[in-house]
Scaffold this active site. Sequence first.
Site, mmCIF file in Angstrom:
data_model
loop_
_atom_site.group_PDB
_atom_site.id
_atom_site.type_symbol
_atom_site.label_atom_id
_atom_site.label_comp_id
_atom_site.label_asym_id
_atom_site.label_seq_id
_atom_site.Cartn_x
_atom_site.Cartn_y
_atom_site.Cartn_z
ATOM 1 N N CYS A 93 50.176 -16.226 -1.410
ATOM 2 C CA CYS A 93 50.366 -15.790 -2.796
ATOM 3 C C CYS A 93 51.428 -14.706 -2.859
ATOM 4 O O CYS A 93 51.647 -13.978 -1.888
ATOM 5 C CB CYS A 93 49.065 -15.227 -3.338
ATOM 6 S SG CYS A 93 47.806 -16.483 -3.424
ATOM 7 N N TYR B 259 43.333 -28.618 -0.165
ATOM 8 C CA TYR B 259 43.017 -27.218 0.127
ATOM 9 C C TYR B 259 41.513 -26.974 0.091
ATOM 10 O O TYR B 259 40.881 -27.121 -0.958
ATOM 11 C CB TYR B 259 43.747 -26.356 -0.909
ATOM 12 C CG TYR B 259 43.522 -24.867 -0.842
ATOM 13 C CD1 TYR B 259 43.553 -24.170 0.365
ATOM 14 C CD2 TYR B 259 43.309 -24.139 -2.012
ATOM 15 C CE1 TYR B 259 43.364 -22.794 0.402
ATOM 16 C CE2 TYR B 259 43.130 -22.769 -1.990
ATOM 17 C CZ TYR B 259 43.157 -22.102 -0.775
ATOM 18 O OH TYR B 259 42.976 -20.740 -0.739
ATOM 19 N N HIS C 266 39.446 -20.385 2.190
ATOM 20 C CA HIS C 266 39.311 -19.102 1.489
ATOM 21 C C HIS C 266 38.120 -19.044 0.536
ATOM 22 O O HIS C 266 38.030 -18.139 -0.285
ATOM 23 C CB HIS C 266 40.606 -18.766 0.714
ATOM 24 C CG HIS C 266 41.773 -18.573 1.626
ATOM 25 N ND1 HIS C 266 42.911 -19.330 1.566
ATOM 26 C CD2 HIS C 266 41.954 -17.706 2.637
ATOM 27 C CE1 HIS C 266 43.747 -18.951 2.512
ATOM 28 N NE2 HIS C 266 43.188 -17.957 3.181
ATOM 29 N N ASP D 102 40.499 -13.814 6.779
ATOM 30 C CA ASP D 102 41.697 -14.545 7.186
ATOM 31 C C ASP D 102 42.885 -13.587 7.342
ATOM 32 O O ASP D 102 43.722 -13.771 8.226
ATOM 33 C CB ASP D 102 42.006 -15.610 6.121
ATOM 34 C CG ASP D 102 43.164 -16.509 6.518
ATOM 35 O OD1 ASP D 102 43.373 -16.712 7.725
ATOM 36 O OD2 ASP D 102 43.853 -17.017 5.614
#
Length: 698
Positions: free
Chosen positions: A39, A179, A182, A274
Amino acid sequence: MSDFSHSREINNTRYDVLFEPVQIGPVTARNRFYQVPHCNSLGHVFPKAEAAMRGVKAEGGWGVVSTQEVDIHPSTDVSPCMEGRLWDEKDMHRLALTVDAIHEYNSLAAIEITHNGHEATNRHSRLPLMAVSEMIPGTNLDPVQAYKMTREDIANYRRWHRRAAIRARDIGFDIIYVYAAHSLSLLAHFLSRKFNNRTDEYGGNLENRARLLREVLDDTRDAVGDRCGIALRLAVREFLGQDSLSEEEGRDVVEMLADLPDIWDVNISSWMYDSKSSRFASEGDQESYIAFVKQITGKPVVGVGRFTSPETMVDQIKRGVLDMIGAARPSIADPFLPEKIRQGRLEDIRECIGCNICVSGDMTMSPIRCTQNPTMGEEYRKNWHPEKIAPKSSEDSILVIGAGPAGLEAAMSLGKRGHRVILAEASRDAGGRVARECRLPGLSEWRRVIDYRLGQIQQLQNVEMYFESKLDKQQVLDLAEELKFQHILCANGSAWNAEGIGRTHRMPIEIDSSVIRLTPDQIMDGQNVSDSVLIFDDDHYYMGGVIAEKLALEGCQVTLVTPEANVSAWTQNTLEQTFIEKRLHDLDIRLIEKHALISLKEGKALIRHVVSQEPRSLLTHNLILITARKPNDQLYFDLNKDSVTTQQRGISSIKRIGDCLAPSTIAAAIYSGHLYARDFNEQIDIDEVPYRREFIEI
Ligand code: ADP
Ligand code: SF4
């Protein structure tokens, strides 16, 4: 532009393995360097900035360059975060800018399309949230709930995902993501018992919970598999407490889907695990969680670990841990990391320090910035390139006073422009606050801020450095005559104030001499502290927590008082707050939140609850005030006051940068030094907006 990537190519076969091509389904990456999705809060709002930033990564040698998450439908609106959008064909031309920028350098463009289920916000679209189960959001406190998706909703979602994949292919993307990481995307939510309590064919055992993931993989393959590689981003382990995806389940999912994707992009969840900061994790720390994946699948595997050392990268490949070196932060700190390795210019690598200031951009919904790389996020807006800077436009010389991050960056960048620079530093070493802070527990990697800049300066003949040279006004004036510089740049830094002036108190706190009163500067300078210590943290970034940790490790009984609800509250933005609080808890540090220090008299501190105003008193031997800093700007004002003499000595400008101007983060100090160097002797009109803007077309 001066180009500092001039080829000093060394025939170094040791790293050749990193430059082997990798087949990803129908497409081939030119090397093993893979910028995984990250991001940056540019996204659909600043698409030109996003494209320019990704283009620079491709130019710097990343064989695959990915977008950030790109939302596929208004029911997954994540506003006010500025991520990517592919809701319909009207979004395609924005994303095409990124694809073109990446393709210009023959890298592959990857797109992470997603639906975030109950972790969307829909604050903009106002659609109700939908999720795997009836669910209240976890990462924000909006007073809303998500409804459980019906079979029809699931079919709609699959259609939207497929449609987004086709549009992505038509835009020109080479790799399409599925995806499931997360703990953010619907697919991760379906997989995890933490979120999935369905009783239909999508809930219950792992086979059922993985059903949607398998279906979406099949849909994507069917839709675009002939032209695009399919990447599956999976968190193989969740650290979300009870019912999280376990180690065994993670392995089972990989076994079930082993050869379905064209590449596995594996990590651990949530984001704070992460992207652990260097205070809590070192290079390659995910290996023990993800190493099993390559033993199961025949497809290439990419993983992350804040890799900056080519030796570690080669080791990961040779030991069969990874096929591709994934990176978000190392590619932010140095977009040219692959090229520098290829050219054997290891001393030029700008290593990530693991401070997570880049993450704070996204967390505060503001465009990305980086401590080590001041050009990050400014590629389009200011036309800054991480490896190129305009040559000088005059023969002027500059005296830089202070070799902290601001002074070092200014001296280095001015030097790269070709100016003669004299850098004077009061102490024996370069680095200023960084030289001291990197000796605090867990912050040793911050030293890289100094190492990179000193290394670059040493390659420049036109930058002279003088240590143990604390300058006062007269010395500066004398030097001006002797050394013939025309510009003075004050980068003298700042000092923590000992009066308690900060956010809570705008005037000094009443403190008598019954206790030893200290600031972080004195602790970092080696002042010995014993017995009980009261820390009043009105700063809320890392300093309060790290000083508490240091003193507890040295045997003090530490109490930390903060007016905020959480210790080191701002570090939520660097994903560190939970880890910091846990560490302080493990060290038996007493935390008193939502309290402010009011006074300290006769060894007794009076604190008050910030809302109820209820008082409490605490006994202590030492008080450490971590409140606000005061710029060391005396020299700057002394010089300015004497403008007649300075002009007589040939001085045409006196400026101040970094903490000497406005105390802030190390990132801000470096940016300030870089900005000075870029703007030096250029025509800057302060009535004009200092950067290019992007407007949404109407
Ligand atoms: P910044 O973050 O803005 O770079 P720092 O506090 O990290 O600020 O660094 C300031 C540096 O300036 C320190 O290394 C300090 O020793 C040096 N310094 C401060 N005053 C003088 C001075 N009068 N002459 C030379 N060096 C100075
Ligand atoms: Fe690394 Fe810090 Fe830059 Fe992020 S901001 S890339 S953690 S140096």
